[in-house]
Enzyme design. Structure first.
Site, mmCIF file in Angstrom:
data_model
loop_
_atom_site.group_PDB
_atom_site.id
_atom_site.type_symbol
_atom_site.label_atom_id
_atom_site.label_comp_id
_atom_site.label_asym_id
_atom_site.label_seq_id
_atom_site.Cartn_x
_atom_site.Cartn_y
_atom_site.Cartn_z
ATOM 1 N N ARG A 134 0.903 -1.150 0.000
ATOM 2 C CA ARG A 134 0.000 0.000 0.000
ATOM 3 C C ARG A 134 0.942 1.200 0.000
ATOM 4 N NH1 ARG A 134 -3.764 -0.531 4.373
ATOM 5 N NH2 ARG A 134 -5.212 -1.485 2.936
ATOM 6 N N PRO A 135 1.081 1.877 -1.149
ATOM 7 C CA PRO A 135 2.216 2.769 -1.403
ATOM 8 C C PRO A 135 2.206 4.127 -0.704
ATOM 9 C CG PRO A 135 0.724 2.816 -3.250
ATOM 10 C CD PRO A 135 0.178 1.781 -2.296
ATOM 11 N N CYS A 136 2.281 4.114 0.615
ATOM 12 C CA CYS A 136 2.363 5.381 1.343
ATOM 13 C C CYS A 136 3.689 6.094 1.070
ATOM 14 C CB CYS A 136 2.151 5.157 2.841
ATOM 15 S SG CYS A 136 3.255 3.966 3.597
ATOM 16 N N HIS A 137 4.680 5.351 0.559
ATOM 17 C CA HIS A 137 5.967 5.977 0.233
ATOM 18 C C HIS A 137 5.843 6.972 -0.921
ATOM 19 C CE1 HIS A 137 5.720 2.283 -2.230
ATOM 20 N NE2 HIS A 137 6.386 2.980 -3.140
#
Length: 166
Positions: A134-137
């Site tokens: 889940r690409p919070c980066h």
């Protein structure tokens, strides 16, 4: 029954936690993916069972991602974690395309949140239990700076560089 495994990655040993699911590819829905030293990371409990094979399909996708050949994960997540607000923010993270970034302010605007809610949005992002997948980066500061990654800014930079190289 909660199962877990660890896999080696460029970020260090990833801890994967999941639950059996008849609809998930490989039979396991992912509950948590965390890195060593992560703020708020999952901790293996005595009642959990180590089952490396249960995560074979997920591990294969992660290896392909780190090799630069996978740009979209096909992983089922368990639905139980988070408040309704956090889940709303996490769903928005799932829409961020590979190799792109957005700012906290733009994400807040996309969700129809006021500027005053940007801090709450950042807190929800920081509680994302599924780092990497889940690409919070992909969420950065308004000035383009890296900020606020539970796994550490050096790991955030590594993930963004990996996606930029592809």
């Amino acid at each position: 029954m909660t199962v877990y495994t660890t896999i080696d990655s460029p970020l260090g040993d990833l801890l994967l936690v999941g639950e059996a699911s008849p609809t998930a590819t490989g039979g396991t829905a992912l509950t948590s993916l965390s890195v060593p030293g992560q703020k708020g990371a999952a901790v293996v409990l005595d009642s959990w069972v180590r089952d490396d094979e249960a995560f074979a399909a997920i591990a294969a996708q992660l290896r392909s991602y780190f090799a630069g050949s996978l740009t979209h994960f096909d992983i089922e997540y368990t639905a139980g974690a988070g408040t309704p607000f956090q889940r709303k923010v996490w769903q928005a993270l799932d829409t961020l395309p590979y190799g792109t970034t957005t700012t906290y302010g733009r994400l807040a605007e996309q969700l129809g949140l006021s500027r005053a809610a940007v801090r709450a949005l950042g807190t929800a992002i920081g509680r994302n239990p599924l780092l990497v997948v889940r690409p919070c980066h992909r969420v950065i500061g308004a000035d383009g700076s890296l900020s606020g990654y539970a796994g550490g800014l050096e790991r955030k930079r590594l993930l963004l560089d990996l996606e930029a190289a592809a």
